[in-house]
Design a protein around this motif. Structure first.
Motif, short mmCIF file in Angstrom:
data_model
loop_
_atom_site.label_atom_id
_atom_site.label_comp_id
_atom_site.label_asym_id
_atom_site.label_seq_id
_atom_site.Cartn_x
_atom_site.Cartn_y
_atom_site.Cartn_z
N LEU A 180 0.94 -1.21 0.18
CA LEU A 180 0.03 0.20 0.06
C LEU A 180 0.90 1.36 -0.08
CD1 LEU A 180 -2.66 0.23 -0.09
CD2 LEU A 180 -3.06 0.41 2.33
N SER B 233 0.98 4.17 -2.77
CA SER B 233 0.74 5.91 -2.46
C SER B 233 1.91 6.40 -3.06
CB SER B 233 0.69 5.87 -0.97
OG SER B 233 0.33 4.92 -0.44
N GLY C 236 0.51 7.45 -6.24
CA GLY C 236 -0.28 8.67 -5.93
C GLY C 236 -1.87 8.10 -5.68
N PRO C 237 -2.80 9.20 -5.74
CA PRO C 237 -4.15 8.67 -5.35
C PRO C 237 -4.66 8.03 -6.36
CG PRO C 237 -3.96 11.00 -5.97
CD PRO C 237 -2.34 10.72 -6.09
N MET C 238 -5.43 7.04 -6.07
CA MET C 238 -6.02 6.10 -7.11
C MET C 238 -7.58 6.08 -6.79
SD MET C 238 -3.32 2.67 -6.63
CE MET C 238 -4.62 1.75 -6.32
N PRO D 264 -11.08 4.49 -6.37
CA PRO D 264 -11.74 3.42 -5.65
C PRO D 264 -11.53 1.88 -6.35
CG PRO D 264 -13.24 5.22 -5.11
CD PRO D 264 -12.14 5.62 -6.31
N ASP D 265 -11.89 1.90 -7.68
CA ASP D 265 -11.95 0.62 -8.14
C ASP D 265 -10.58 0.44 -9.03
OD1 ASP D 265 -14.04 1.80 -11.09
OD2 ASP D 265 -12.21 2.71 -9.94
N GLU D 266 -9.51 1.10 -8.76
CA GLU D 266 -8.42 0.69 -9.35
C GLU D 266 -7.64 -0.04 -8.42
OE1 GLU D 266 -7.02 5.12 -10.82
OE2 GLU D 266 -5.64 3.44 -11.02
N PHE D 267 -6.97 -0.75 -8.82
CA PHE D 267 -5.97 -1.56 -7.83
C PHE D 267 -4.48 -1.66 -8.46
CE2 PHE D 267 -7.43 -4.83 -10.53
CZ PHE D 267 -6.55 -5.68 -10.76
N TYR D 268 -3.47 -1.99 -7.37
CA TYR D 268 -2.10 -1.95 -7.82
C TYR D 268 -1.62 -3.08 -8.40
CZ TYR D 268 2.71 -0.26 -7.17
OH TYR D 268 3.87 0.11 -7.14
N GLU D 269 -1.07 -3.18 -9.39
CA GLU D 269 -0.76 -4.56 -10.17
C GLU D 269 0.47 -5.21 -9.35
OE1 GLU D 269 -3.19 -5.21 -13.40
OE2 GLU D 269 -1.63 -6.40 -12.46
#
Lengths: 744, 206
Positions: B151, B155, B159-161, B163-168
């Protein structure tokens, strides 16, 4: 200020040349006797020719006085003569000693407050400077008022009470890892550097005397000058701490200078004792055997001191293993045993500073793990408070002592040449040793570091106390030495203290970052240790990491078993991980969440379903999140399985969940089965949305918020058996208001 | 790629060659089992990753991928040279290159499936291994820590993501960014000076 000076006048006017050998011993044991404590102890008793390390003798002497009831301090209630019953009486003699101590402490503390009124002033001028100036002013005031100087920086008081406070604090909070990483450098500078400084200064001063620059009045031979060189050449821990604290250079530089100031105590002790005995015996009677005895003495003093410290560290750690039922006195154990380490080393005339330092370093890890959170806080704050006050008092009294002209005699040649020599030889010594050291160091010390190190070689109160301890009979030039020492100490603390900040800025010395390492950095720092050890093993080297690893193995298998409480031992690795990788920060980053309990092993969840339900209900009501307070582990009673659950619950959290994977093997259970999927998504959204807000705010602000909110909610823990602390957060929605299933 | 600055001296090469011979029992190539026999590695929580790193083609500076079963002395030396200290007087550019090389090594160590990113699973595995000495409790903590770390990377790097994105997963560039605070060049460094002959004798008699 007027109130303070009034106070001073009162104390002076009581006509008591009170020593500051303040102990309970000098208090009159019986109530009614109007014995003035130590009123007759003459000024000369302060300068008894004691060997360094036995200032306690003078202490005892003053305690003999109260036996003689003296009625000089009239106005005692037992003064027969006046008639009738006195309603209000002036019990000055009764409360005198503690009153004076308390008054001085108050003066010191108020002075600190006053200084901090002016922000601009405090950033430019280090506190130590201002305190010395204040001391000078106060000393002048007292001198004018009473024509004599009753207050001095007394060596007995200094070595028995003031110095151990500061060194104890420094040793206990010493960053051990950093210390040992740079141990080679520290030892080199402390031993070789101090010896070089001492001998060069001594010999050169003697040469200068021969050359006639120093007046004939200064009646000192080679031995006297060597003795003087020895005591003036040691870098002083109190001064270094006071000045470097404000400057914030990078940690390596700080630890080298500070470590040097601590470790060179052994060298100073030995040199001082050796030369005192040489002076007493007379220069003609010194045999070569004595030199060898000196060297042997050095080894014994340093290693012995360290051993005493380590023994006390082990005792302390062992004792704290059993203090679960007596939490309230845990801090007392810490203070007592650390202080006893100091005193025991003094008892055997070993290096007391080394003893205390290694006691602190050695015991810290185990003690911190064994004692409760509250005790930890108590220890930390009390030590810092005491050390801060002790430092203040030292500097004020340095100022005061300077004003008393009867104690010193001025010789320009001596003063000027001493100043020049200590600066020059310090610089030469540092440069030479650094060149040698850089062959072996991973990160070489560059020119800027060397400048800061030479400039930061401050002399302080230790030198002053040592010079005051000299015997006037043996060392005829004592008064000149005292004056010179005062000038040197003032110069280093004030001039160098004032200018070091601009110097550091001008040279662009890398400053300490003071920023908490990120979780990733901490993980990798930890990983590096293992990676480097592994590579060393593969390459067949027995390098630094190899030995560190071996030590950690030994520690884990034997020492920790012995010194850590059983319950802590099993979690000790986690404890370290927790401490370093501050999960609380992590949680507050994504924050949020109602209670989400994870378990791979469904058994643990099934064991106490009622409890979990209760927790969940309570959490839902308060709209709270899980708080990772390790204190929770402390408050759990009894059974091991409860503790396991506790830790498990405490350390888990719904931190992050990539959507793609949430069908994976590591899927998480919620209490209310069936709503799992929706709750997942909901939580995920909430996480992401709130993450940025909480992440952007500073960690400290969050901590403050934590603490105040925690207190407010702490009462709720009574609902559950397990007494988990919850932190209330302003959650945007409670679980009751569930979004419609269509919303993503 | 700029490994010239990381080269080891002739003397060190000779010493490492001896070690190589010793580990491989005088054969031409080294196998995983040979490394596993080193006793001191037994208690190291990340021994598997390190051993894998020696057999990982990505670390051989030749743009290969995948892993091999056995390595020769050249590869052994190449991997070792990642742990060489940078010379004192080098330019900023060279220092940056060395940094990248070392961080690449670390990245390859974490990225076991070689897809160019460190996914959550892989990162979890890393942290688990680090805490593996604590047993079952360690695994739970490790999950939490790894989650938090991911997480944090998200960040910092993205940066700001929404709500429905996620980090690969962590890419190499992100990896460089998050470890900017550590001085890799000096931290990741072995002193090749002090070789202990006693170690050789001990291994010989085994």
């Amino acid at each position: 200020m007027r109130g303070l000076s009034l106070l001073l006048f009162i104390t002076v006017a009581s006509d008591a040349t009170t020593d500051l050998y303040v102990t309970a011993a000098s208090l009159p044991p019986e109530l009614g006797v109007s014995a003035a404590p130590a009123v007759t102890s003459p000024v000369a008793s302060r300068y008894v020719p004691e060997e360094y390390g036995h200032p306690g003798i003078a202490l005892a002497r003053s305690a003999e006085e109260p036996a003689a009831p003296s009625t000089e301090d009239g106005e005692s209630s037992h003064q027969h003569g006046g008639g009738g019953y006195r309603i209000v009486q002036w019990e000055w003699s009764y409360v005198q000693t503690p009153y004076i101590i308390a008054s001085w402490l108050l003066v010191a503390s108020v002075a600190k407050i006053l200084f901090h009124f002016s922000q601009r002033f405090t950033t430019a001028v280090p506190e130590s400077c201002m305190l010395i100036l204040l001391g000078l002013v106060l000393g002048a005031v007292v001198l004018i008022a009473s024509k004599k100087q009753p207050y001095q920086l007394d060596p007995g008081l200094f070595f028995l009470f003031l110095l151990p406070t500061i060194v104890g604090d420094a040793g206990y909070f010493m960053p051990a890892r950093l210390f040992f990483d740079n141990l080679g450098a520290i030892l080199l500078y402390a031993v070789v550097g101090t010896l070089w400084n001492a001998f060069c200064t001594g010999f050169c001063l003697y040469g200068v005397k021969m050359a006639g620059v120093i007046d004939e009045k200064v009646n000192a031979g080679l031995m006297d000058f060597l003795l003087f060189g020895a005591l003036i050449s040691a870098v002083d821990p109190v001064a270094v701490l006071a000045v470097f604290e404000e400057v914030h250079v990078n940690e390596t530089l700080f630890i080298i200078v500070f470590g040097e100031s601590l470790v060179n105590d052994a060298v100073t002790v030995v040199l001082y004792k050796v030369y005192i005995s040489f002076v007493e015996v007379g220069p003609g009677n010194v045999h070569t055997a004595d030199y060898f005895k000196g060297i042997a003495s050095f080894l014994i003093v340093s290693i012995g001191g360290t051993l005493v410290g380590l023994i006390f560290a082990v005792i302390l750690a062992f004792v704290t293993r059993f203090t679960k039922k007596v939490r309230i006195i845990e801090p007392l154990f810490v203070f007592l045993l650390v202080y006893l380490a100091y005193l025991t080393a003094e008892l055997f005339s070993l290096s007391a500073i080394l003893s205390m330092t290694f006691c602190g370093i050695g015991c810290k890890k185990y003690v911190e793990a064994n004692i409760s959170q509250k005790s930890r806080t108590t220890v930390k704050y009390t030590m810092k408070t005491l050390a801060s006050i002790a430092e203040t008092i030292i500097f004020i009294f340095l100022g005061i002592s300077a004003v008393d002209k009867s104690k010193w005699a001025w010789d320009t040649g001596l003063v000027v040449s001493t100043l020049i020599f200590i600066l020059v030889f310090r610089a030469m010594g540092v440069v030479g040793q650094t060149w040698f050291l850089n062959w072996f160091r991973l990160v070489p010390l560059d020119k800027i570091d060397q400048v800061v190190m030479s400039y930061g070689g401050l002399r302080g109160a230790v030198a002053f106390a040592l010079v005051v301890l000299l015997d006037k009979e043996q060392v005829k030039a004592k008064d000149y030495f005292v004056a010179t020492t005062i000038v040197v100490v003032f110069f280093t603390v004030m001039f160098q203290g004032l200018t070091i900040k601009p110097l550091v800025k001008w040279l662009k010395v890398p400053r300490s970052t003071n920023r908490k390492p990120t979780i990733n950095e901490e993980i990798h720092e930890r990983a590096f240790d293992h990676i480097l050890t592994a590579v060393e093993d593969i390459a067949g080297l027995n390098g630094y990491h190899h030995w560190r690893d071996k030590w950690e193995q030994f520690d884990k298998n034997y020492l920790s078993k012995l010194l850590l409480r059983k319950s802590v031992y099993h979690k000790s690795e986690l404890w370290e991980a927790y401490q370093k990788i501050n999960i609380r920060d992590a949680i507050s980053v994504i924050d949020q969440v109602k209670v989400l309990i994870y378990s791979e092993d469904t058994n643990t969840v099934n064991t106490h379903p009622e409890q979990w339900a209760a927790i969940y209900a309570a959490a839902r009501e308060n709209g709270s999140g899980v708080c990772l307070d390790l204190q929770v582990i402390d408050t759990v009673p009894g059974a091991k399985i409860e503790e396991e659950l506790e830790t498990h619950h405490v350390l888990a959290g719904n931190l992050y969940k990539p959507r793609r994977r949430y069908q994976s093997h590591y899927s998480r259970h919620f209490m209310t089965v069936g709503e799992k999927e929706r709750q997942d998504r909901e939580v995920f959204q909430r996480n992401m949305r709130n993450r940025l807000e909480s992440f952007k705010s500073t960690r400290y602000k969050r901590h403050k918020k934590d603490r105040s909110q925690k207190k407010a909610i702490a009462q709720n823990c009574s609902k559950t058996h397990l007494c988990i602390t919850f932190v209330a957060r302003k959650a945007p929605e409670t679980p009751k208001e569930r979004p419609k299933s269509g919303e993503i | 790629m700029g490994l010239e600055q990381n080269e080891v001296s002739l003397e060190q090469i000779a010493i490492l060659h001896n070690r190589f011979k010793q580990l491989s029992q005088n054969e031409e190539t080294l196998r995983r089992d040979d490394l596993k026999t080193i006793q001191d590695l037994e208690s190291n929580p990340i021994r598997y990753q390190i051993i894998e790193a020696f057999f990982d083609r990505r670390n051989f500076q030749k743009d290969g991928v995948g892993s091999v079963e056995e390595i020769g002395f050249e590869e052994f030396l190449t991997v070792m040279s990642y742990f060489r200290a940078p010379a004192h007087h080098i330019t900023e550019e060279q220092r940056e290159e060395i940094r990248r090389a070392k961080l690449r090594f670390l990245f390859n160590m974490h990225d076991t499936d070689n897809d160019g990113t460190i996914t959550l699973e892989e990162y979890r595995h890393v942290v688990e291994e680090l805490l593996s000495r604590s047993g079952a409790l360690g695994r739970e903590t490790a999950k939490g820590i790894a989650d938090a770390a991911m997480l944090e990377v998200a960040s910092i790097s993205v940066g700001p993501m929404a709500p429905d994105e996620f980090y690969e997963g962590i890419t190499f560039e992100h990896f460089l960014k998050i470890l900017k605070g550590i001085e890799i060049e000096t931290r990741m460094h072995i002193r090749f000076l002090n070789m202990d002959t006693a170690v050789f004798c001990k291994q010989h008699s085994v």
